[in-house]
Design an enzyme around this catalytic site. Structure first.
Site, mmCIF file in Angstrom:
data_model
loop_
_atom_site.group_PDB
_atom_site.id
_atom_site.type_symbol
_atom_site.label_atom_id
_atom_site.label_comp_id
_atom_site.label_asym_id
_atom_site.label_seq_id
_atom_site.Cartn_x
_atom_site.Cartn_y
_atom_site.Cartn_z
ATOM 1 C CB CYS A 17 -4.026 -33.619 10.814
ATOM 2 S SG CYS A 17 -5.457 -34.566 11.354
ATOM 3 C CG HIS A 55 -2.741 -32.742 15.393
ATOM 4 N ND1 HIS A 55 -2.874 -31.643 14.583
ATOM 5 C CD2 HIS A 55 -3.843 -33.507 15.166
ATOM 6 C CE1 HIS A 55 -4.015 -31.721 13.910
ATOM 7 N NE2 HIS A 55 -4.618 -32.850 14.250
ATOM 8 C CD GLU A 64 -0.018 -29.765 15.676
ATOM 9 O OE1 GLU A 64 0.657 -30.677 15.174
ATOM 10 O OE2 GLU A 64 -1.199 -29.527 15.352
HETATM 11 N N1 GLN Z 1 -10.584 -32.895 8.553
HETATM 12 C C1 GLN Z 1 -9.698 -34.008 8.660
HETATM 13 C C2 GLN Z 1 -10.318 -35.146 9.447
HETATM 14 O O1 GLN Z 1 -11.267 -34.944 10.178
HETATM 15 C C3 GLN Z 1 -8.379 -33.590 9.259
HETATM 16 C C4 GLN Z 1 -8.495 -33.122 10.673
HETATM 17 C C5 GLN Z 1 -7.311 -32.311 11.140
HETATM 18 O O2 GLN Z 1 -6.514 -31.837 10.333
HETATM 19 N N2 GLN Z 1 -7.177 -32.113 12.436
HETATM 20 O O3 GLN Z 1 -9.869 -36.258 9.355
#
Ligand code: GLN
Length: 536
Positions: free
Chosen positions: A382, A508, A510
């Site tokens: 992310c 994600h 995970e």
């Molecule tokens: N801050 C980034 C976004 O909003 C990444 C979010 C995250 O890593 N969950 O796109």
């Protein structure tokens, strides 16, 4: 009709109520029953999505895009079932529904009260979980400790459910602490007795008492608890401290906990199909090799903020027969550090997980640069992917001002930018891109090699995206866009040609890793890190 197990906690918080609930669920599943799990969180936030990770640890995301308590991660990892919006209910959600109904006039002029309106709403959530999941047994954990002001309406709702459905359809598990007193070296049952008195005062007689303690309870102590708390002696279950949490279900199996539940429900006690879990415990206890992975983040003081990531690293370790030790690296401190060789000297892989906001990002970019230049296996998740792209743009594509509009709204090269549909959103809660989205993988890439299929679905939680205007330039310099969401034309996975293992994803992974089934991206990351360790 489903049967209902309710898990409450007494004496102190942090007893591992969530692990108890999921261990019991695992055992019942191993006996052939379909189980579903649910957690009630008595706080007033609608969901934990807007809470600081320092307050609450990680936000776990279900496939349908619900932002939930991290305990749901334990549930999914233990029972290997996908949970959903019915699985995490907060006081905020309950009150929001009731107030909306009141405004619509649904209560036909009645005075709206905690009993019956709030309690009915809570009961409806328990029944909704049963109906939508079609489970044989629904296990509901009530957050907090008996006696908390916040949880009273929940306890009252559960008392009513027992009253409606009776003992053969409902079962209460109460988890307590049996402390060992220093000096006299005695285990004490009084806190348990008091906690059960408190529960009874609210109209609930527990059926099973789980006693967390540093050592096994003697037969006479169990008798004492049985006598004072009015539960059969065999329903007093030991929960001794363990090094390996996967041992907990096996300990409960030995204590006969799942049989007690099935017998009370009048359900058949089928043979327990638990060998796969026993094998897992044996494997985890016998890993000989070890590797270190550096996890670079800004919330590293609170390991719970990265619980699914650290669990996923361990799962991949089991599959590769290696114990994974995490080197927690504070990204803000890394910004000031000029000796990265020292920080990463024992590490065989670097992971940069998700995050929000500008604090610490330059430290993460430094770590990514270190992994790229020194050809150390890298996995970005992310924000970790967004920063990997920024690093590459700045240092390989000659765009020194590349950034994300999350950090600098007016930056010259917004290589990460808000999606069109995110522009103009004012509310913070529940408005991220959440839950499952499709991703198509390109054959011949690392990603395709890992997944071995073309079409995948992964869970998301972010607001910003890779800006496609820069795609051709980055591609020309050696970045591979190996996973794309075709419908919205969004970049989901990137990798590097000129590197043994550099991969990052916008989603994600995970959240989908399981102890006996690591996620493909974690699996290959640990496999390559282990190879790197051997070469080192
Ligand atoms: N801050 C980034 C976004 O909003 C990444 C979010 C995250 O890593 N969950 O796109």
């Amino acid at each position: 009709m489903a049967k209902f197990v309710f898990v409450t906690g007494g004496v102190v918080s942090g007893l591992g109520k969530g692990i108890t609930a999921s261990s019991l669920a695992l055992l019942l599943k191993a006996r052939g029953y379909k189980v579903f799990m649910q957690k009630f969180d008595p706080y007033i936030n609608v969901d934990p999505g807007t809470m600081s990770p320092y307050q609450h640890g990680e936000v776990f995301v279900t496939y349908d895009g619900t932002e939930t308590d991290l305990d749901l991660g334990h549930y999914e990892r233990f029972i290997d079932e996908e949970l959903n919006y019915t699985s995490n209910i907060t006081t905020g959600k309950i009150y929001k529904n009731v107030i909306e109904k009141e405004r619509r006039g649904d209560y036909l002029g009645a005075t709206v009260q905690i009993v019956p309106h709030i309690t009915n709403e809570i009961k409806a959530k328990v029944y909704e979980a049963a109906e939508t999941s079609k489970a044989d047994i629904v296990i509901t954990e009530i957050g907090g400790t008996i006696g908390d002001i916040e949880s009273q309406a929940y306890i009252e709702a559960l008392r009513q459910i027992r009253n409606e459905l009776g003992n053969s359809n409902t079962l209460f598990v109460h988890t307590t602490l049996v402390p060992l007193i220093y000096g006299s070296n005695e285990l004490k049952t009084k806190p348990t007795q008091h906690s059960v008195i408190e529960l009874r005062g609210m109209g609930i007689q527990p059926d099973i008492i789980v006693c967390r303690s540093s050592e096994e309870l003697s037969s006479s102590l169990k008798e004492k608890i049985s006598l004072f708390c009015s539960v059969p002696k065999e329903n007093v279950i030991d929960s001794v401290d363990v090094k390996n949490i996967f041992q907990v279900p096996l300990n409960y199996l030995k204590e006969g906990m799942d049989e007690i539940v099935l017998k009370q429900f009048g359900l058949k006690v089928n043979k327990s199909d638990i060998k796969y879990w026993q094998d897992l415990v044996t494997k985890v206890d016998n890993l000989k090799d070890e590797i270190e992975i550096s996890l670079v983040g800004k919330y590293v003081e609170l390991h719970d903020a990265y619980i699914s990531v650290s669990e996923s690293l361990k799962h991949a370790g089991y599959a590769n027969n290696v114990k994974v030790n995490i080197n927690w690296v504070n990204s803000e401190e890394l910004e000031k550090c000029d000796n990265l060789d020292e920080v990463f000297k024992n590490s065989s892989g670097i992971i940069v997980p998700g995050g929000f906001g500008v604090r610490g990002i330059e430290g993460k970019i430094k770590a990514i640069n270190y992994a790229r230049v020194n050809k150390i296996p890298f996995l970005g998740i992310c924000l970790g992917m967004q920063l990997a792209v920024i690093e590459f743009a700045r240092n390989v594509c000659n765009l020194p001002l590349a950034s994300s509009t999350e950090f600098d709204e007016t930056c010259d090269d917004p290589i990460i930018d808000l999606m069109a549909e995110q522009k103009g959103i004012i509310n913070m809660g529940g408005t991220l891109r959440l839950g499952n989205y499709d991703c198509k993988l390109t054959k011949g890439t690392l990603a395709y090699q890992d997944y071995k299929e073309e079409n995948i679905k992964e869970r998301h939680r972010h607001r910003y995206e890779f800006n496609n205007k820069y795609k051709a330039l980055l591609e020309e310099k050696g970045m591979v866009f190996s996973g794309i969401n075709e419908k919205a034309n969004l970049v989901e996975i990137i990798e590097l040609k000129d590197h043994p293992h550099f991969i990052a994803c916008q989603f994600h992974p995970e959240f989908k890793s399981r102890p006996t089934r690591p996620h493909p991206l974690f699996n290959s990351f640990i496999r390559e890190s282990f190879k790197y360790a051997k070469r080192k």
